[in-house]
Motif scaffolding. Structure first.
Motif, PDB file in Angstrom:
ATOM      1  N   GLU A   1       0.746  -1.390   0.166  1.00  0.00           N
ATOM      2  CA  GLU A   1      -0.260   0.402  -0.233  1.00  0.00           C
ATOM      3  C   GLU A   1       1.139   1.121  -0.014  1.00  0.00           C
ATOM      4  N   PRO A   2       1.564   1.755   0.966  1.00  0.00           N
ATOM      5  CA  PRO A   2       2.600   2.836   0.890  1.00  0.00           C
ATOM      6  C   PRO A   2       3.225   3.503  -0.024  1.00  0.00           C
ATOM      7  N   ALA A   3       4.045   1.607  -1.185  1.00  0.00           N
ATOM      8  CA  ALA A   3       4.523   1.688  -2.569  1.00  0.00           C
ATOM      9  C   ALA A   3       3.732   1.686  -3.389  1.00  0.00           C
ATOM     10  N   ARG A   4       2.415   2.619  -3.469  1.00  0.00           N
ATOM     11  CA  ARG A   4       1.519   2.605  -5.158  1.00  0.00           C
ATOM     12  C   ARG A   4       1.189   3.869  -5.330  1.00  0.00           C
ATOM     13  N   ARG A   5       0.765   3.875  -6.692  1.00  0.00           N
ATOM     14  CA  ARG A   5       1.044   4.567  -7.806  1.00  0.00           C
ATOM     15  C   ARG A   5       2.687   5.155  -7.976  1.00  0.00           C
ATOM     16  N   ARG A   6       3.685   4.141  -7.888  1.00  0.00           N
ATOM     17  CA  ARG A   6       4.440   4.258  -8.294  1.00  0.00           C
ATOM     18  C   ARG A   6       5.353   4.066  -9.664  1.00  0.00           C
ATOM     19  N   GLY A   7       4.848   3.070 -10.248  1.00  0.00           N
ATOM     20  CA  GLY A   7       4.428   2.616 -10.929  1.00  0.00           C
ATOM     21  C   GLY A   7       5.148   1.117 -11.320  1.00  0.00           C
ATOM     22  N   LEU A   8       5.038   0.428  -9.865  1.00  0.00           N
ATOM     23  CA  LEU A   8       5.579  -0.230  -9.277  1.00  0.00           C
ATOM     24  C   LEU A   8       5.337  -1.814 -10.445  1.00  0.00           C
ATOM     25  N   ALA A   9       4.580  -1.813 -10.316  1.00  0.00           N
ATOM     26  CA  ALA A   9       3.133  -3.626 -10.855  1.00  0.00           C
ATOM     27  C   ALA A   9       4.183  -3.455 -12.548  1.00  0.00           C
ATOM     28  N   GLY A  10       3.454  -2.236 -12.870  1.00  0.00           N
ATOM     29  CA  GLY A  10       4.108  -2.402 -14.413  1.00  0.00           C
ATOM     30  C   GLY A  10       5.563  -2.375 -14.961  1.00  0.00           C
ATOM     31  N   LEU A  11       6.387  -2.175 -14.042  1.00  0.00           N
ATOM     32  CA  LEU A  11       8.454  -2.618 -13.457  1.00  0.00           C
ATOM     33  C   LEU A  11       8.403  -3.588 -13.413  1.00  0.00           C
ATOM     34  N   VAL A  12       7.793  -5.037 -12.957  1.00  0.00           N
ATOM     35  CA  VAL A  12       8.056  -5.948 -12.139  1.00  0.00           C
ATOM     36  C   VAL A  12       7.660  -6.677 -13.359  1.00  0.00           C
TER      37      VAL A  12
ATOM     38  N   GLY B   1     -12.771  -9.979 -12.716  1.00  0.00           N
ATOM     39  CA  GLY B   1     -13.208  -8.841 -14.205  1.00  0.00           C
ATOM     40  C   GLY B   1     -13.823  -7.915 -12.942  1.00  0.00           C
ATOM     41  N   HIS B   2     -13.926  -7.720 -12.106  1.00  0.00           N
ATOM     42  CA  HIS B   2     -14.427  -7.028 -11.174  1.00  0.00           C
ATOM     43  C   HIS B   2     -13.205  -5.915 -11.012  1.00  0.00           C
ATOM     44  N   ASN B   3     -11.573  -6.288 -10.259  1.00  0.00           N
ATOM     45  CA  ASN B   3     -10.580  -5.785 -10.204  1.00  0.00           C
ATOM     46  C   ASN B   3     -10.011  -4.564 -11.537  1.00  0.00           C
ATOM     47  N   GLU B   4     -11.006  -3.349 -10.998  1.00  0.00           N
ATOM     48  CA  GLU B   4     -10.495  -2.378 -12.435  1.00  0.00           C
ATOM     49  C   GLU B   4      -9.419  -1.749 -11.860  1.00  0.00           C
ATOM     50  N   ALA B   5      -8.813  -1.722 -10.600  1.00  0.00           N
ATOM     51  CA  ALA B   5      -7.583  -0.871 -10.253  1.00  0.00           C
ATOM     52  C   ALA B   5      -6.138  -2.758 -11.524  1.00  0.00           C
ATOM     53  N   ALA B   6      -6.468  -3.455 -11.563  1.00  0.00           N
ATOM     54  CA  ALA B   6      -4.950  -4.537 -12.128  1.00  0.00           C
ATOM     55  C   ALA B   6      -6.349  -4.455 -13.663  1.00  0.00           C
ATOM     56  N   LEU B   7      -6.854  -4.131 -13.993  1.00  0.00           N
ATOM     57  CA  LEU B   7      -7.917  -4.307 -15.078  1.00  0.00           C
ATOM     58  C   LEU B   7      -7.528  -2.823 -16.226  1.00  0.00           C
ATOM     59  N   ALA B   8      -7.101  -1.446 -15.389  1.00  0.00           N
ATOM     60  CA  ALA B   8      -7.148  -0.265 -15.780  1.00  0.00           C
ATOM     61  C   ALA B   8      -5.214  -0.510 -15.902  1.00  0.00           C
ATOM     62  N   LEU B   9      -4.354  -0.981 -15.252  1.00  0.00           N
ATOM     63  CA  LEU B   9      -3.301  -1.775 -15.588  1.00  0.00           C
ATOM     64  C   LEU B   9      -3.054  -2.131 -16.391  1.00  0.00           C
ATOM     65  N   TYR B  10      -3.529  -3.526 -16.867  1.00  0.00           N
ATOM     66  CA  TYR B  10      -3.096  -4.556 -17.729  1.00  0.00           C
ATOM     67  C   TYR B  10      -3.412  -4.056 -19.368  1.00  0.00           C
ATOM     68  N   ALA B  11      -4.522  -3.015 -19.493  1.00  0.00           N
ATOM     69  CA  ALA B  11      -5.373  -2.263 -20.304  1.00  0.00           C
ATOM     70  C   ALA B  11      -3.931  -1.380 -20.686  1.00  0.00           C
ATOM     71  N   ARG B  12      -2.911  -0.077 -19.586  1.00  0.00           N
ATOM     72  CA  ARG B  12      -1.946   0.485 -20.147  1.00  0.00           C
ATOM     73  C   ARG B  12      -1.388  -0.523 -20.986  1.00  0.00           C
ATOM     74  N   LEU B  13      -1.148  -1.823 -20.590  1.00  0.00           N
ATOM     75  CA  LEU B  13       0.626  -2.482 -20.544  1.00  0.00           C
ATOM     76  C   LEU B  13       0.265  -3.323 -22.069  1.00  0.00           C
ATOM     77  N   GLY B  14      -1.277  -3.010 -22.263  1.00  0.00           N
ATOM     78  CA  GLY B  14      -1.047  -3.463 -23.224  1.00  0.00           C
ATOM     79  C   GLY B  14      -2.372  -5.092 -24.058  1.00  0.00           C
ATOM     80  N   PHE B  15      -2.821  -5.598 -22.657  1.00  0.00           N
ATOM     81  CA  PHE B  15      -3.470  -6.422 -22.627  1.00  0.00           C
ATOM     82  C   PHE B  15      -4.657  -6.560 -22.969  1.00  0.00           C
ATOM     83  N   THR B  16      -5.602  -7.226 -23.503  1.00  0.00           N
ATOM     84  CA  THR B  16      -7.174  -7.393 -24.493  1.00  0.00           C
ATOM     85  C   THR B  16      -6.973  -8.892 -23.280  1.00  0.00           C
ATOM     86  N   THR B  17      -9.053  -9.318 -23.582  1.00  0.00           N
ATOM     87  CA  THR B  17      -9.284  -9.868 -23.075  1.00  0.00           C
ATOM     88  C   THR B  17      -9.773 -10.860 -23.385  1.00  0.00           C
ATOM     89  N   HIS B  18      -9.166 -12.382 -23.915  1.00  0.00           N
ATOM     90  CA  HIS B  18      -9.325 -13.034 -24.896  1.00  0.00           C
ATOM     91  C   HIS B  18     -10.879 -14.223 -24.474  1.00  0.00           C
TER      92      HIS B  18
END
Length: 321
Positions: A255-266, A288-305
């Protein structure tokens, strides 16, 4: 024309559906090829599985705009999350991992179970009962819609949808595992999980039985990503390469390290490692209801198959997805 080698791929089949004025009337069936034999073929269409007799098939081909079929991706995901106790029911896979996670303790109903569907469902129930586990079936949609309908009729509970998402590995911009050289913290990629890495997973998924460790470390090519800040683990993820796919999972940022781009980094660090093994695509499974994760993966280019739901016979203590 199609053949057995096309099973698991998305296809279009032109079939004869009638005769008008001494001329055949055609219709196209679009979906994933489930079966191909001497008598005909079965296609998983949006309306459910469609059996087409061989003498009604006029033409057929793979569809190029979708690179991989649902069956192929589900099997890759299963290999990347390898339950230590497995069995077969015809083509169906039965998986158990001491009750740790739904994916590790559920049947995967792809293909022919070798029994009538009611008998196959009962066999699944009995297999899990023998292990003291609730019967669960992960149902990919629309591929296994017939199974989904049968479980509705039998009162199995239904989870919210989980999405299987994909991206070409080349589209994940991956820095070197030791960091990008532009101020990013170092990402460690270890072949085995450290104690603090396991503690993060345990806090999220529940206590880790011995089967959990075997599941996490089972694939031949696996890395455990970790970012530290002041000696404290602040970001982590797991990546494994199976059949040319990087399977990503357990992405977590403190929680204290969020919004620093670390999920995308790893995620990108694991993509960079996977590229060195010859992997060509990445996939992940996200609720499907994890909006924060879906937003991250969309920025990384993931699409739903496609999506899947977990069907459960009883109402046991919660098992994580």
């Amino acid at each position: 024309m199609l053949g057995p080698e096309d099973v698991g791929h998305r296809v279009v089949v032109r079939r004869i559906v009638g005769v008008r004025g001494d001329r055949p009337v055609y219709s196209d069936a679009l979906g994933e090829l489930l079966e191909f034999d001497d008598d005909g073929l079965t296609v998983a269409t949006a309306d459910g599985p469609l059996r087409i007799p061989g003498d009604r098939v006029s033409a057929g081909k793979r569809i190029p705009h979708r690179r991989y079929g649902t069956a192929a991706l589900e099997r890759v995901a299963s290999l990347a999350w390898p339950a230590p106790d497995t069995d077969r029911l015809g083509d169906w896979q039965l998986r158990a991992a001491g009750g740790w996670t739904g994916r590790g303790n559920s049947a995967l109903p792809i293909g022919d179970p070798g029994l009538d569907l009611p008998d196959a469902i009962e066999a699944v129930r009995a297999w899990y009962a023998a292990r003291g586990l609730p019967a669960q079936i992960n149902v990919p949609l629309p591929l296994a819609r017939a199974v989904d309908i049968a479980l509705d009729e039998r009162g199995w509970t239904r989870s919210p949808a989980t999405l299987l998402q994909t991206v070409r590995l080349a589209d994940l911009v991956a820095p070197e595992p030791g960091g990008s050289g532009h101020g990013d913290p170092e990402v460690r990629l270890d072949p085995l999980p450290a104690a603090d890495w396991l503690a993060v997973v345990s806090a999220r998924k529940g206590a880790l039985p011995p089967e959990a460790y075997r599941l996490l470390t089972g694939p031949e090519l696996v890395r455990f990503a970790a970012v530290y800040d002041g000696g404290r683990l602040v970001a982590s993820a797991r990546g494994t390469v199976v059949s040319g796919f990087l399977h990503l999972g357990l992405v977590e940022v403190a929680e204290p390290a969020r919004r620093r781009g670390l999920a995308g980094l790893v995620t990108r660090a694991l993509a960079g490692w996977a590229a060195t093994t010859g992997a060509h695509d990445a996939l992940l499974q996200v609720e499907g209801h994890n909006e924060a994760a879906l937003a991250l993966y969309a920025r990384l280019g993931f699409t739903t198959h496609h999506s899947y739901v977990t069907r459960r016979l009883d109402a046991p203590d919660r098992v994580s997805a």
